[in-house]
Every structure is written in structure tokens, then in C-alpha cells.
Design an enzyme around this catalytic site. Structure first.
Site: not given
Length: 398
Positions: A101-102
């Protein structure tokens, strides 16, 4: 070439080597969820300001999603997408039970007061608290954020869900952060470099190192490599660069002649460690690089064109997706300690990290032998294969 194009290209090459079915290949690339939220806060002068916050959750086949939150004015959705995807492969290469994720907020943290940053972080957390979580998505610090940001997220999240130290990593030690986390990425670079040099019958001691970038990762790597007897012959940071063929006194960043920062990558050395920005090694300078080994401590420092030029020259590149995974590995240790409610001493953290990094290198080399490829493809095939296997075992393939 931007990060997303390069990451997709590496993924596609790996998928081809693994012989993945085209439907599965397509489904592995599509993010699980993309979140965009408006965050409006009162500024200190009483006026209102709005910012856009976002989170890209790429894949959760192997476990909760994991990745940084950055506060930066130019948040490029393509780059964030690439970094989320890269975290999926990186956690799989490290063999820790996470997906990628980011996220972040489009703001300039330097223009905001501490209290404005706190309000912004809390509003962002209120908007996404039901989409992150200990077993769903575990954020961490990135550019423009740090342990204090994580403390605010933890506190705000806990108002909704009860005390939950494991919801973020990279926390202050006093709130359940892990010992050894600060040095983890740099220490991982040391262990990765040792593993690579040992494979070639060499040791850290006596090798000449050039380190580009002297932030958290570069400075720790330089200090730890120096302690092991490596000779740091040139270093650079945002203010400039110095070199000394007899070796630089790293803790003091002194004992050298100043040189042009742009020439740091082509200084004479055995091992080059780019630890700053992406895209610094490209077709313009690749031919002039004198190092025999490149350890990618930064994300995506080498362009694909440079990759080809360097491999023709026989330069061995240890890819970012393995080389800088020490940080996320110790983040995993922090999460494990929080879930158990039992904290480790620093020696245990460092020993476990060494075990993971050493085993990771063996796993990458194994894939290189199986698919007759370089280390970058070895790492990508290893990561993609693990995620693909988990996806198929869960019955998720199209």
C-alpha cells in the site's frame, strides 16, 4: 522512464518468466482499492484550508497491506501506484506476511505549523480509520512524516477502535515503537551487501564504497559499513559531496575534499550505494560508472536503459526490492511485538533482521538459477511468484 512504467515492465518480464496465465497477470496488477478523501482543517489564523489525502491499497493476498504515508506537495498518483505495487513485491521477497500500500496528503509540511500538521493528520485518520487496521492495512512514515505523525494516527485511530499500537509502525519507542527501527534500512543494506560480496568471495573490509545520499539510510549504511572495515571514499548529501581516497571519517562527515555532487556516481570505487532519489543512474552516466557492484538503497535509482548498459559491462546490481527491505522487515517485527504485547531487545531485532536478509538473498539467488536471470529479475520472479501462489490458493484468480 517513470517509476510506474519501470515497475510494470519488471512485473511483466517476471510474469513471462514464471509463465503466469494472462488473466492472473492482469488481476495481480489491479489495485485492491484506491481511496481519495478531502481533508479540511482550520489553520492557526482561523481560515480554512483543504487538502487531498489518498491511500492506494494494492494487494492483500498474503496478509494486511503495508506502506508509507508521505506529506509532499507533488503527490503523483502514478508514482504512488508504483510504490504501492512495489511494496507488494518487496514484502513477498522479504517473506513477511504483508501486501503493498502507499498513501499520503498533497501538502507542503514546511508551510504548516506543528498544530496544523496534527489537525491534518487527525482529520485524514478520521476519514480512513475504517479502511486501515491491524489486520487490514498498516501505515508507516515516509517523506515528510515521522514517528510523531504515527503517534497522532495511533491516537486518533484508537478513539474509534480502542488502544491499537499495531495499527501503524515507525512509532516513537514510548508508544510501542521497536528498538533498531531507526537504523533498520541502513543495517539491511549492510547485510545485503555482505551477502552479495560473500557470494563473490569478498568481504566488506577492504572494499571501497561511494554513498550517494546521506539521509537516514545513507548515513546508517555508511556508519555500519565503516564499522565493518569498509572504506568510504566519497559521500554526498543535499549540501554537496566530499571524497578522500584514504577514507572519510563518517560520523563527522569530514576528512575529504569537496567535489561536484553530480560526479559522485562516477567516482572510482568497488561498491556504489545510491541512497537518495530515483532515476539517478541513467543512460547519460551509466557508461562512466566505475563500481563493480551497485547496491540500490534508494527506490528505483537505476533506469532500465542504464540496467542494460551496466549488465553489458559486468556490473552486478542488487535491486532495491531486496536491498532496502530492512526497513519494512523491522516494521514487521514492530507489528509482531505490538500484537504479542511483548517487546524485544535491540540485539534480537538485529539478529532476526540478519536472518531474514541472508535468507532473502539465498531465495533470490535460487530464482536466478531457476530462470537463468539477473538479480533484479530473480527478486521480481521471487516476489511475484509468492503473491501469485497465494492468490491462486485463496481461489481469487479470475
Amino acid at each position: 522512464m517513470n517509476a510506474l512504467v519501470a515497475t510494470n515492465r519488471n512485473f511483466k518480464l517476471a510474469a513471462r518468466l514464471l509463465g503466469l496465465d494472462s488473466k492472473l497477470e492482469k488481476s495481480l496488477l489491479i489495485p485492491f482499492r484506491e481511496i481519495k478523501v478531502e481533508c479540511t482543517i482550520p489553520k492557526d489564523d482561523g481560515t480554512l484550508a483543504s487538502f487531498v489525502g489518498f491511500r492506494i491499497q494494492h494487494d492483500n493476498a498474503r496478509g494486511p497491506m503495508k506502506g508509507g504515508i508521505r506529506y509532499h506537495p507533488e503527490v503523483d498518483p502514478d508514482e504512488v501506484n508504483a510504490l504501492a505495487q512495489l511494496m507488494t513485491w518487496k514484502t513477498a521477497v522479504a517473506n513477511i506476511p504483508y501486501g503493498g500500500a502507499k498513501g499520503g496528503i498533497g501538502c507542503n509540511p514546511g508551510d504548516l505549523s506543528i498544530s496544523e500538521l496534527e489537525r491534518l493528520t487527525r482529520v485524514f485518520t478520521q476519514k480512513i480509520h475504517d479502511l486501515i487496521g491491524i489486520h487490514a492495512d498498516v501505515p508507516a512514515p515516509d517523506m515528510g512524516t515521522g514517528p510523531q505523525t504515527m503517534a497522532w494516527i495511533l491516537d486518533e485511530y484508537s478513539k474509534f477502535h480502542g488502544h491499537s499500537p499495531a495499527v501503524v509502525t515507525g512509532k516513537p519507542i514510548d508508544l510501542g515503537g521497536s528498538l533498531g527501527r531507526d537504523a533498520a534500512t541502513g543495517r539491511g543494506v549492510l547485510f545485503a551487501t555482505e551477502a552479495l560480496l560473500n557470494e563473490h568471495g569478498k568481504n566488506i573490509a577492504g572494499q571501497r564504497f561511494v554513498i550517494q545520499g546521506f539521509g537516514n539510510v545513507g548515513s546508517w549504511a555508511a556508519r555500519l559499513i565503516g564499522e565493518k572495515g569498509g572504506k568510504i571514499v566519497a559521500v554526498s548529501d543535499i549540501s554537496g559531496a566530499i571524497k578522500n581516497s584514504k577514507g572519510i571519517d563518517v560520523p563527522r562527515f569530514s576528512g575529504g575534499d569537496s567535489i561536484d555532487s553530480n560526479s559522485i556516481l562516477i567516482e572510482d570505487c568497488d561498491v556504489l550505494i545510491p541512497a537518495a532519489l530515483g532515476g539517478v543512474i541513467n543512460r547519460e552516466n551509466a557508461n562512466d560508472i566505475k563500481a563493480k557492484f551497485i547496491i540500490e538503497a534508494a527506490n528505483h535509482p537505476t533506469d532500465p536503459e542504464a540496467d542494460e548498459i551496466l549488465s553489458k559491462k559486468g556490473v552486478v546490481i542488487l535491486p532495491d526490492i531486496y536491498a532496502n527491505s530492512g526497513g519494512v522487515t523491522v516494521s514487521y517485527f514492530e507489528w509482531v511485538q505490538n500484537i504479542q504485547g511483548f517487546m524485544w531487545d535491540e540485539e534480537k531485532v538485529n539478529n532476526e533482521l540478519k536472518t531474514y536478509m541472508t535468507r532473502g538473498f539465498k531465495d533470490v539467488k535460487e530464482m536466478c538459477r531457476t530462470h537463468n536471470c539477473d538479480l533484479r529479475m530473480g527478486a521480481f520472479t521471487l516476489g511475484v511468484n509468492r503473491v501469485a501462489r497465494a492468490t491462486v490458493l485463496r481461489g481469487w484468480e479470475a
